[in-house]
Design an enzyme around this catalytic site. Structure first.
Site, mmCIF file in Angstrom:
data_model
loop_
_atom_site.group_PDB
_atom_site.id
_atom_site.type_symbol
_atom_site.label_atom_id
_atom_site.label_comp_id
_atom_site.label_asym_id
_atom_site.label_seq_id
_atom_site.Cartn_x
_atom_site.Cartn_y
_atom_site.Cartn_z
ATOM 1 N N SER A 85 0.853 -1.186 0.000
ATOM 2 C CA SER A 85 0.000 0.000 0.000
ATOM 3 C C SER A 85 0.890 1.237 0.000
ATOM 4 O O SER A 85 2.091 1.160 0.276
ATOM 5 C CB SER A 85 -0.911 -0.007 1.227
ATOM 6 O OG SER A 85 -0.127 -0.078 2.407
ATOM 7 N N LYS A 118 -5.985 8.846 -8.801
ATOM 8 C CA LYS A 118 -6.141 7.697 -7.897
ATOM 9 C C LYS A 118 -7.578 7.178 -8.028
ATOM 10 O O LYS A 118 -8.511 7.736 -7.454
ATOM 11 C CB LYS A 118 -5.838 8.093 -6.451
ATOM 12 C CG LYS A 118 -5.824 6.923 -5.478
ATOM 13 C CD LYS A 118 -5.383 7.378 -4.092
ATOM 14 C CE LYS A 118 -5.341 6.190 -3.149
ATOM 15 N NZ LYS A 118 -6.681 5.585 -2.931
ATOM 16 N N GLU A 174 -6.349 -0.976 -11.295
ATOM 17 C CA GLU A 174 -7.543 -0.773 -10.486
ATOM 18 C C GLU A 174 -8.782 -1.145 -11.297
ATOM 19 O O GLU A 174 -8.959 -0.680 -12.423
ATOM 20 C CB GLU A 174 -7.631 0.694 -10.068
ATOM 21 C CG GLU A 174 -8.446 0.950 -8.835
ATOM 22 C CD GLU A 174 -7.658 0.759 -7.545
ATOM 23 O OE1 GLU A 174 -8.283 0.847 -6.477
ATOM 24 O OE2 GLU A 174 -6.434 0.517 -7.606
ATOM 25 N N LYS A 290 4.584 9.405 -8.184
ATOM 26 C CA LYS A 290 5.654 8.408 -8.246
ATOM 27 C C LYS A 290 6.915 9.035 -8.835
ATOM 28 O O LYS A 290 6.832 9.841 -9.773
ATOM 29 C CB LYS A 290 5.241 7.223 -9.130
ATOM 30 C CG LYS A 290 4.000 6.489 -8.671
ATOM 31 C CD LYS A 290 3.567 5.454 -9.701
ATOM 32 C CE LYS A 290 2.259 4.787 -9.302
ATOM 33 N NZ LYS A 290 1.752 3.884 -10.361
ATOM 34 N N CYS A 408 -50.145 2.806 1.733
ATOM 35 C CA CYS A 408 -49.480 3.542 0.657
ATOM 36 C C CYS A 408 -49.949 4.999 0.658
ATOM 37 O O CYS A 408 -51.161 5.249 0.641
ATOM 38 C CB CYS A 408 -49.788 2.891 -0.689
ATOM 39 S SG CYS A 408 -49.142 3.811 -2.111
ATOM 40 N N CYS A 411 -52.156 5.499 -2.764
ATOM 41 C CA CYS A 411 -53.449 4.853 -3.053
ATOM 42 C C CYS A 411 -54.151 4.305 -1.815
ATOM 43 O O CYS A 411 -55.305 3.868 -1.909
ATOM 44 C CB CYS A 411 -53.249 3.725 -4.069
ATOM 45 S SG CYS A 411 -52.368 2.295 -3.408
ATOM 46 N N CYS A 431 -51.770 0.671 -8.337
ATOM 47 C CA CYS A 431 -51.423 1.910 -7.630
ATOM 48 C C CYS A 431 -51.068 3.002 -8.636
ATOM 49 O O CYS A 431 -50.280 2.776 -9.565
ATOM 50 C CB CYS A 431 -50.254 1.656 -6.684
ATOM 51 S SG CYS A 431 -49.633 3.151 -5.881
#
Length: 670
Positions: A85, A118, A174, A290, A408, A411, A431
């Site tokens: 990492s 990244k 990635e 880097k 509901c 409705c 509905c």
């Protein structure tokens, strides 16, 4: 026969080269030169040839991306070189300290940096032997990763074979989920009452750890590769040159990187991207810096945890505090009740945020969210506003706990929670909210794309009794529209023209617009291209459906259930009578003679040289029609191995029976 076999082999090799070339144009260069339909034609031809000649199938064939078997689990595999990492930088001071440390190891030397985006995804490693992809793994703990080769092969941005035959290459990068795919996936999961992914990174990780590769294939993942992990042979001398070489090999890299000659240039480049990060179609959570020279990287070395020659600059999370003014309920097209927080407007990630979805009752309870609370708001993956937490210590005593209604709000029907789901649903099939949301989805840009038919006019048309379902849209007249609020003569004419134009949309758009549960935009396109007509899809069996790459049992079951209901059959019949296109047009280099025009076929049993869908497509391309049952109106029954009762009925009715050889001859007639 030998000549024919050699011709097939040559054609298979030519098709693979052509398909790989188009993958490179699309994924690496971002310069597609053919349409999706033309690409699919090439793939279908290759599939047919490989089915007829299984001895020609190779591991790197484009047809081998989606495996058919569900895995029991993932085995652990070691990395040749640990996947470490990176150390983190959170501000300009951290970046300058990193630069000071690097230069202290390299006194008096020129130091250049490469700065890259990244990507907020899952770190992966790909192994290529003699140019062929042989293994793909997760980072894991850095020493051991999980072998997810079968799932990574479903990602079309990953080449199965490189453009050069490198003896051995391990490349790292990635895997990620684009923002629009993340939104659609979570919308589908919310409608299905399934747990939501918190962000695109979690969605990508969860997708790559599916035991069924068909699920992974349907998730629309992509990759950016960013480094050579291990190589047999010489590396390019710098990181920037390594990226350029990887691109030559057909490997997808992110084009938005820059070589910087000083830490000031690095900081300036980071500032530029911090300002425009939200414009990207994928999520980034920082930048990676880097040292460019690989020889300098080697001398700088690593600590126990991370390389000394690289650091990750993390963007600060954009959050804001707001007040929850109210919590309202929206009923979706499948009847799911979704609570939404109405907020005091705040600026967040470049936009004004005044609403945040609360997803379901469980999340409200877990976070103890109340009307009147002060809340911390952020955008999940820079996309969807969400409430991170509330501040109970700031309560005044006037805050009101939220209780989900038992009926509901649209409705009045009973609301139920299905076992195993987080969602509550309205039980009324009729509905009004379901109808409204279904019509809004039907006319949306990704579906039938009817410009000018927004939520406001849809609500007016429903209230006026003019529209109850999508088919009613095609019965609308000028007089119906001109009477609506904010609809003048010109806008009414334009809307009628847009409705008329939508009749010519693709079958894939129509299928997506119907709102079949679990059938997203990509699955709809796949089904349309595979079956070619609405009729063929409606007659498909579960076996027909699950035999298609990327269509799993859950989607198949949902499709079967949808088409089994009489009201849905009636809707499709009315759409067809209104002139809505029910066929998927296939772009062809040459027009096919309509030699089977007016003829009705039934296909039964297993054919050696065709899948059921391919036989049907061949008939329909020549003007014929395929039925799922034998009747007096049937002209031909095509019989393969193990034909069943349809063969017997055809004999009883005296209908012409064709062997596969007879069928091929019939297709070849001019």
């Amino acid at each position: 026969m030998a000549d024919l076999s050699q011709q097939s082999k040559a054609r298979v090799e030519a098709l693979r080269r052509e398909i790989n070339h188009h993958n490179y144009q699309y994924y690496v260069l971002d310069q597609p030169t053919i349409t999706d339909a033309q690409y699919d034609q090439l793939m279908q031809e290759l599939l047919r040839l490989e089915e007829r000649h299984p001895e020609l199938v190779t591991p790197d064939s484009p047809t081998q991306r989606v495996g058919g078997q569900v895995q029991r689990g993932f085995s652990s595999v070691p990395h040749k070189i640990p996947m470490l990492s990176l150390g983190n930088a959170f501000g300009e001071g951290d970046l300058r300290e990193f630069d000071r440390r690097v230069r202290s190891y390299l006194p008096g030397e020129e130091v250049k940096y490469v700065v890259e985006l990244k990507i907020d995804g899952l770190a992966i490693s790909l192994w290529y032997e003699k140019g062929l992809l042989v293994r793909g793994a997760t980072r894991g703990d850095g020493e051991l990763g999980e072998d997810i080769t079968i799932n990574l092969k479903t990602i079309r941005a990953i080449p199965l074979r490189l453009t050069q035959e490198v003896p051995f290459l391990e490349v790292r990068g990635e895997a990620y989920m684009p923002k629009d795919s993340f939104v659609r996936l979570n919308e589908a999961r919310e409608e299905a009452g399934e747990p939501l992914f918190a962000n695109p990174r979690n969605a990508a990780a969860g997708s790559l750890r599916q035991l069924d590769p068909k699920i992974t294939a349907a998730r629309n993942l992509s990759v950016f590769m960013y480094a050579i992990g291990y190589i047999e042979g010489a590396k390019p001398p710098s990181h920037a040159e390594s990226l350029a070489w990887l691109k030559e090999l057909g490997i997808r890299i992110n084009p938005d990187h820059q070589v910087c000659g000083s830490i000031d240039e690095v900081i300036d480049f980071i500032s530029q991207w911090q300002a425009k990060r939200y414009q990207l179609p994928y999520a980034i959570d920082g930048m990676v810096i880097k040292v460019n020279s690989l020889e300098q990287q080697q001398r700088l070395g690593t600590t126990m945890k991370s390389p000394r020659w690289a650091i990750a600059y993390k963007f600060p999370a954009e959050q804001a505090v707001s007040t929850i003014k109210d919590i309202i309920i929206r009923v979706g097209r499948t009847g799911v009740l979704t609570p939404t927080a109405i907020l005091e407007p705040v600026q967040l990630a470049g936009t004004t945020v005044s609403k945040a979805t609360l997803h379901n009752e469980d999340i409200i309870r877990q976070k103890d969210i109340r009307i009147g609370d002060k809340a911390l708001v952020q955008k999940a993956g820079d996309i969807i506003p969400e409430i991170v937490q509330v501040y109970p210590e700031k309560r005044t005593g006037n805050e009101v706990p939220f209780i989900l209604p038992v009926t509901c709000p649209e409705c009045g029907a009973e609301v139920v929670r299905v076992a195993g789901e987080a969602a509550h649903r309205c039980t009324n099939e009729n509905c009004s909210a379901k109808s409204r949301e279904g019509i809004i989805h039907f006319v949306s840009r990704s579906a039938m794309d009817i410009m000018g038919l927004g939520e406001g006019i849809v609500n007016q048309l429903i209230k006026g009794g003019l529209v109850k379902d999508p088919a009613d849209l095609y019965d609308l007249k000028y007089e119906d529209l001109i009477r609506q609020e904010r609809m003048g003569a010109r806008s009414s004419q334009k809307l009628l023209a847009a409705i008329e134009a939508s009749k010519n949309n693709s079958l894939g758009q129509l299928l997506f617009g119907l709102g079949i549960r679990h059938v997203g935009e990509r699955a709809a396109k796949i089904l349309a291209r595979q079956f070619g007509s609405m009729q063929a899809l409606m007659q498909a069996t579960a076996e027909d459906l699950t035999g298609i790459s990327e269509i799993g049992p859950r989607i198949a079951e949902s499709i079967m259930e949808y088409f089994s209901r009489q009201e849905n059959q009636g809707l499709i019949e009315r759409l067809s009578k209104a002139g809505v296109n029910m066929l998927e047009e296939v772009e062809q280099t040459e027009s096919t003679d309509q030699t089977l025009s007016g003829k009705t076929f039934v296909v039964t049993g297993t054919l050696e040289g065709f899948s059921r869908q391919e036989a049907q497509r061949a008939i329909e391309e020549r003007g014929g029609k395929v039925s799922g049952s034998v009747s007096k109106k049937t002209n031909y029954v095509v019989v393969g191995e193990n034909p069943g009762s349809k063969h017997d009925k055809a004999r009883q009715l005296g209908i012409t029976i064709l062997t596969e050889q007879d069928f091929v001859k019939l297709l070849q007639q001019q």
